[in-house]
Design a protein around this motif. Sequence first.
Motif, PDB file in Angstrom:
ATOM      1  N   GLU A   1      22.737   6.103   1.771  1.00 17.02           N
ATOM      2  CA  GLU A   1      23.510   7.269   1.358  1.00 17.02           C
ATOM      3  C   GLU A   1      23.271   7.583  -0.116  1.00 17.02           C
ATOM      4  O   GLU A   1      23.210   8.744  -0.519  1.00 17.02           O
ATOM      5  CB  GLU A   1      24.997   7.010   1.600  1.00 17.02           C
ATOM      6  CG  GLU A   1      25.917   8.090   1.039  1.00 17.02           C
ATOM      7  CD  GLU A   1      27.366   7.635   1.014  1.00 17.02           C
ATOM      8  OE1 GLU A   1      28.025   7.783   2.048  1.00 17.02           O
ATOM      9  OE2 GLU A   1      27.821   7.141  -0.035  1.00 17.02           O
ATOM     10  N   ARG A   2      23.073   6.537  -0.922  1.00 18.14           N
ATOM     11  CA  ARG A   2      22.991   6.723  -2.371  1.00 18.14           C
ATOM     12  C   ARG A   2      21.568   6.949  -2.872  1.00 18.14           C
ATOM     13  O   ARG A   2      21.375   7.721  -3.808  1.00 18.14           O
ATOM     14  CB  ARG A   2      23.625   5.523  -3.075  1.00 18.14           C
ATOM     15  CG  ARG A   2      25.102   5.420  -2.757  1.00 18.14           C
ATOM     16  CD  ARG A   2      25.821   4.363  -3.540  1.00 18.14           C
ATOM     17  NE  ARG A   2      27.216   4.314  -3.123  1.00 18.14           N
ATOM     18  CZ  ARG A   2      28.139   3.527  -3.645  1.00 18.14           C
ATOM     19  NH1 ARG A   2      27.806   2.699  -4.626  1.00 18.14           N
ATOM     20  NH2 ARG A   2      29.371   3.547  -3.216  1.00 18.14           N
ATOM     21  N   ILE A   3      20.584   6.260  -2.282  1.00 19.45           N
ATOM     22  CA  ILE A   3      19.222   6.412  -2.818  1.00 19.45           C
ATOM     23  C   ILE A   3      18.206   6.802  -1.750  1.00 19.45           C
ATOM     24  O   ILE A   3      17.018   6.899  -2.053  1.00 19.45           O
ATOM     25  CB  ILE A   3      18.756   5.122  -3.532  1.00 19.45           C
ATOM     26  CG1 ILE A   3      18.705   3.933  -2.574  1.00 19.45           C
ATOM     27  CG2 ILE A   3      19.639   4.824  -4.733  1.00 19.45           C
ATOM     28  CD1 ILE A   3      18.058   2.690  -3.184  1.00 19.45           C
ATOM     29  N   GLY A   4      18.645   7.036  -0.523  1.00 27.28           N
ATOM     30  CA  GLY A   4      17.735   7.507   0.518  1.00 27.28           C
ATOM     31  C   GLY A   4      16.885   6.397   1.123  1.00 27.28           C
ATOM     32  O   GLY A   4      16.785   5.292   0.582  1.00 27.28           O
ATOM     33  N   SER A   5      16.230   6.726   2.221  1.00 28.07           N
ATOM     34  CA  SER A   5      15.460   5.728   2.969  1.00 28.07           C
ATOM     35  C   SER A   5      14.207   5.284   2.222  1.00 28.07           C
ATOM     36  O   SER A   5      13.839   4.105   2.259  1.00 28.07           O
ATOM     37  CB  SER A   5      15.075   6.286   4.338  1.00 28.07           C
ATOM     38  OG  SER A   5      16.224   6.556   5.100  1.00 28.07           O
ATOM     39  N   GLU A   6      13.521   6.210   1.557  1.00 25.62           N
ATOM     40  CA  GLU A   6      12.247   5.850   0.931  1.00 25.62           C
ATOM     41  C   GLU A   6      12.448   4.854  -0.202  1.00 25.62           C
ATOM     42  O   GLU A   6      11.756   3.829  -0.281  1.00 25.62           O
ATOM     43  CB  GLU A   6      11.540   7.107   0.421  1.00 25.62           C
ATOM     44  CG  GLU A   6      10.096   6.871   0.011  1.00 25.62           C
ATOM     45  CD  GLU A   6       9.238   6.277   1.124  1.00 25.62           C
ATOM     46  OE1 GLU A   6       8.404   5.409   0.814  1.00 25.62           O
ATOM     47  OE2 GLU A   6       9.426   6.652   2.306  1.00 25.62           O
ATOM     48  N   ARG A   7      13.394   5.114  -1.087  1.00 28.38           N
ATOM     49  CA  ARG A   7      13.639   4.161  -2.173  1.00 28.38           C
ATOM     50  C   ARG A   7      14.230   2.858  -1.644  1.00 28.38           C
ATOM     51  O   ARG A   7      14.007   1.785  -2.214  1.00 28.38           O
ATOM     52  CB  ARG A   7      14.558   4.779  -3.225  1.00 28.38           C
ATOM     53  CG  ARG A   7      13.840   5.724  -4.173  1.00 28.38           C
ATOM     54  CD  ARG A   7      14.732   6.158  -5.321  1.00 28.38           C
ATOM     55  NE  ARG A   7      15.758   7.087  -4.898  1.00 28.38           N
ATOM     56  CZ  ARG A   7      16.626   7.678  -5.735  1.00 28.38           C
ATOM     57  NH1 ARG A   7      16.590   7.398  -7.037  1.00 28.38           N
ATOM     58  NH2 ARG A   7      17.522   8.535  -5.290  1.00 28.38           N
ATOM     59  N   SER A   8      14.980   2.944  -0.535  1.00 28.48           N
ATOM     60  CA  SER A   8      15.579   1.733   0.037  1.00 28.48           C
ATOM     61  C   SER A   8      14.535   0.758   0.566  1.00 28.48           C
ATOM     62  O   SER A   8      14.833  -0.422   0.775  1.00 28.48           O
ATOM     63  CB  SER A   8      16.560   2.102   1.157  1.00 28.48           C
ATOM     64  OG  SER A   8      17.716   2.728   0.635  1.00 28.48           O
ATOM     65  N   ARG A   9      13.313   1.235   0.780  1.00 25.45           N
ATOM     66  CA  ARG A   9      12.244   0.316   1.212  1.00 25.45           C
ATOM     67  C   ARG A   9      11.976  -0.761   0.157  1.00 25.45           C
ATOM     68  O   ARG A   9      11.500  -1.853   0.477  1.00 25.45           O
ATOM     69  CB  ARG A   9      10.958   1.086   1.495  1.00 25.45           C
ATOM     70  CG  ARG A   9      11.026   1.990   2.700  1.00 25.45           C
ATOM     71  CD  ARG A   9       9.692   2.681   2.967  1.00 25.45           C
ATOM     72  NE  ARG A   9       9.816   3.594   4.079  1.00 25.45           N
ATOM     73  CZ  ARG A   9       9.770   3.229   5.367  1.00 25.45           C
ATOM     74  NH1 ARG A   9       9.582   1.949   5.671  1.00 25.45           N
ATOM     75  NH2 ARG A   9       9.891   4.117   6.326  1.00 25.45           N
ATOM     76  N   GLY A  10      12.264  -0.444  -1.085  1.00 20.60           N
ATOM     77  CA  GLY A  10      12.060  -1.412  -2.154  1.00 20.60           C
ATOM     78  C   GLY A  10      13.318  -2.164  -2.537  1.00 20.60           C
ATOM     79  O   GLY A  10      13.351  -2.836  -3.567  1.00 20.60           O
ATOM     80  N   ALA A  11      14.365  -2.063  -1.702  1.00 16.11           N
ATOM     81  CA  ALA A  11      15.641  -2.711  -2.000  1.00 16.11           C
ATOM     82  C   ALA A  11      15.717  -4.086  -1.345  1.00 16.11           C
ATOM     83  O   ALA A  11      15.422  -4.218  -0.147  1.00 16.11           O
ATOM     84  CB  ALA A  11      16.797  -1.838  -1.513  1.00 16.11           C
ATOM     85  N   TYR A  12      16.077  -5.095  -2.119  1.00  6.43           N
ATOM     86  CA  TYR A  12      16.189  -6.460  -1.604  1.00  6.43           C
ATOM     87  C   TYR A  12      14.902  -6.826  -0.854  1.00  6.43           C
ATOM     88  O   TYR A  12      14.931  -7.421   0.230  1.00  6.43           O
ATOM     89  CB  TYR A  12      17.393  -6.608  -0.669  1.00  6.43           C
ATOM     90  CG  TYR A  12      18.608  -5.843  -1.123  1.00  6.43           C
ATOM     91  CD1 TYR A  12      19.431  -6.349  -2.133  1.00  6.43           C
ATOM     92  CD2 TYR A  12      18.937  -4.610  -0.573  1.00  6.43           C
ATOM     93  CE1 TYR A  12      20.539  -5.643  -2.565  1.00  6.43           C
ATOM     94  CE2 TYR A  12      20.039  -3.894  -1.010  1.00  6.43           C
ATOM     95  CZ  TYR A  12      20.839  -4.410  -2.005  1.00  6.43           C
ATOM     96  OH  TYR A  12      21.928  -3.711  -2.444  1.00  6.43           O
TER      97      TYR A  12
END
Length: 589
Positions: free
Chosen positions: A452-463
Amino acid sequence: MSRRHRRLLRTCALVALSLAISGCRAEPEGSRAAADLVLHDARIWTGVAGAPAASALAVRGDKIVAVGSDSEVLALRGPDTRVLDLDGAFVVPGFSDNHTHFSSAARFLDFNIMRVQTQEELAQRLSLAVDRLDPGEWITGGLWGAYDRWTEGSAGGESRSPFTPDLTASQIEELTREHPVFLTRFDGREHAVNRRALELAGLEPARDLPSIELQRDPQGRFTGILRGDRVAAHFAAVVPAPSHARRVAMSKAALAEVRRRGVTSFSDMSDDQQLAIFRELLASGELTARVDFRYPLERWREAAEALAAQPDDEAPWIRLGGLKGHVDGIMGNSTARFLEPYDHDPGNRGSWRKLMVDEDGTFAGERFLELMVEADAAGLQLSIHAIGDEANHLLLDYLEQLRVRNGERDRRFRLVHAQVVGPDDFARFGGLGVVAEVQPYHLSDDMRWMEERIGSERSRGAYAFRSLLDGGAVLSFGSDWPGTAASEYPIDPLLGLYAATTRKTLTGQPAEGWFPEQRLSLEEALRAYTHGSSYANLVDDRLGTLEVGKLADLAVLDRDLLEASPADLLAARVRYTIVGGRIVFEGDR
């Protein structure tokens, strides 16, 4: 074939392989006096590459003196040896948690209502607090509402009805008549008080102040809820700090939780009083875990002086020499710093922390870099918090400059959280020798609002633990206990192992895992929680694996984690926690 028979055959095969590689790992024959403690009939994961398994282990004093087969290790029994038949239990090096806020956790355990949803639950929590407090002591904390919007364990999108505590209800007022209560909502926008607290603060339920609003119901009755920018400051001048005795008691309760979870070492960023309490507990024999204590970056000179003056007998238990700094904020309140704005808040890219800006808000990153250079030149170890992709990128740039200005050395720079990393930055971790100080349970809890906050594409680099590991980073795991004002992060390594290997919430969402390509194997995750954190603490020469000559810090679990299903991981329990050869926790058999 029975389950026990299968387990025995498997253990025998593993021990045979281990012995074929190296024989029973033990002291030379001439020095093999009786052991103080022997563990046998176990599945021992030593963490040693090439010879990871054994069935028995012996301890003399605070060190491991043998690792091998039952028959060879049991030969070290003497008349005073304590022998534990583990009946196939799983033994690992003691878990080392890379990131805690111990004093905050002690207060959080003492009282919080982060997950409370009813007045009945509130009354139960308050009753427990009243039972352990002296008359007149304040009850503070709260953090209610953090899980209101999202159903617990969901991956987002499932809401529930909000809860607001009513501290003026007759049941609560009677329960807390000798204790003023001041609680804070997770986002700081509301506070809840009982009438005793209101009186001590010099406020009247019948009237508002210009900067403090007293909420009332439709009948005009004060509900116990305060709003306004001055509420927190007003009560800060009224609510006393916990007494030293109270903090010692809270610390002992928190240490009990640490050892119950099989954690034998933890890194901490608390205040000076907490460090003094650790020293008191060490002197009284009540410190049941080793502490890696980190001063704030701006106090590096004090840290250097404290390290130089530290007594030799304290160092194995309380490690000094580390520093903690911050580049940006956190995801929970959308202050982590990003290259592009947040999806849910288009004008916001997050914030730099105070040492990164001047008083007028002007960016002052060069000043922060100078602090890093000075502290590093003094031989201190740096641990720097970075969450957003811009913060991580900038911090890697600073590390490159640090190496140029101070030269190469074994600094084991700890990049704290590495929470959202851009695709081009993963390979830089390995090239710069970075320890990625990450907390895997973050993803199981935070995924409810990440996309919700940073979108799916940026979330690929999360954790992105797989990308960090493949990029050459040394992975170090921990919890961030007790969490943020928006999330609870227990000091439970099993939750971290579950998160890293499944990438799911505790209720199993999403079914395939959140960005499942970033999953780790159980053995990779175990290594990060043991050797990885010991390496980060510069103590891997004596901790982090189960080898002869190393300190006898270990945890015994009731099932083989390497063969456990995700549900079994969450159901596993610690049977023993052993620190320096001493059993500090003994659970149910």
